[in-house]
Design an enzyme around this catalytic site. Structure first.
Site, PDB file in Angstrom:
ATOM      1  N   HIS A 112     -87.130 -39.058  52.536  1.00 21.83           N
ATOM      2  CA  HIS A 112     -88.225 -39.078  51.721  1.00 21.83           C
ATOM      3  C   HIS A 112     -88.778 -37.316  51.577  1.00 21.83           C
ATOM      4  CE1 HIS A 112     -88.867 -38.965  56.239  1.00 21.83           C
ATOM      5  NE2 HIS A 112     -89.710 -37.892  56.065  1.00 21.83           N
ATOM      6  N   HIS A 165     -92.094 -34.813  51.520  1.00 21.73           N
ATOM      7  CA  HIS A 165     -93.424 -34.568  51.402  1.00 21.73           C
ATOM      8  C   HIS A 165     -93.940 -33.756  50.554  1.00 21.73           C
ATOM      9  CE1 HIS A 165     -93.569 -35.853  56.135  1.00 21.73           C
ATOM     10  NE2 HIS A 165     -91.974 -35.322  56.039  1.00 21.73           N
TER      11      HIS A 165
END
Ligand code: AMP
Ligand code: ZN
Length: 136
Positions: A98, A100
């Site tokens: 992922h 940010h």
């Protein structure tokens, strides 16, 4: 595989979704570092950015820039940090890749920072050479 971000990315678990297309779901972080802290979740499982593949990685960074700009337009952020923690020592806690996107505001303290160290000319030269030899 029991992966929470696979379940969120594929809609099995609800989330506050900011954006979705064939490749990504973008959600708000449950414990945000700042207002509008987002996570770009690739829909296909990869442990971290080293497993992402060039096409998706390229699209993800373009999307991160768009999301950061959107947070500036929508929330009054004046900048944003884009980062991917890779490995436990780097602070990765969820092992589904992922990215940010953390909006930053003028009145907020530093979120992503380090204490600048000293560099040595010879050590820098040797370090750059060592890394360069291992790029695959
Ligand atoms: P990292 O430490 O880089 O692996 O980041 C994991 C991030 O995922 C943290 O910022 C958590 O707050 C966030 N997070 C964990 N579970 C959820 C969830 N169910 N929904 C949204 N964000 C989550
Ligand atoms: Zn996953």
């Amino acid at each position: 595989m029991d992966c929470i971000f696979c379940k969120i990315a594929n809609g099995e678990i609800p989330s506050d979704t900011v954006f979705e297309d064939d490749n990504f779901k973008v959600i708000l972080d449950l414990s945000p570092a700042s207002k509008g802290h987002m996570l770009i979740l690739p829909k296909t499982h990869a442990r971290d950015i080293t497993e992402l593949g060039e096409d998706i990685a390229g699209k993800a960074i373009v999307l991160a820039a768009k999301l950061g700009k959107a947070s500036m337009a929508a929330l009054g952020a004046t900048g944003f940090n884009t980062l991917a923690n890779t490995g436990e020592s780097a602070g990765q806690t969820v092992f589904h890749c992922h990215i940010h996107v953390i909006p930053r505001y003028d009145d907020a303290s530093s979120i992503v920072s380090w204490v600048p160290g000293q560099s040595d000319k010879e050590v820098q030269k040797e370090t750059a050479k060592k890394i360069a030899e291992c790029i695959r």
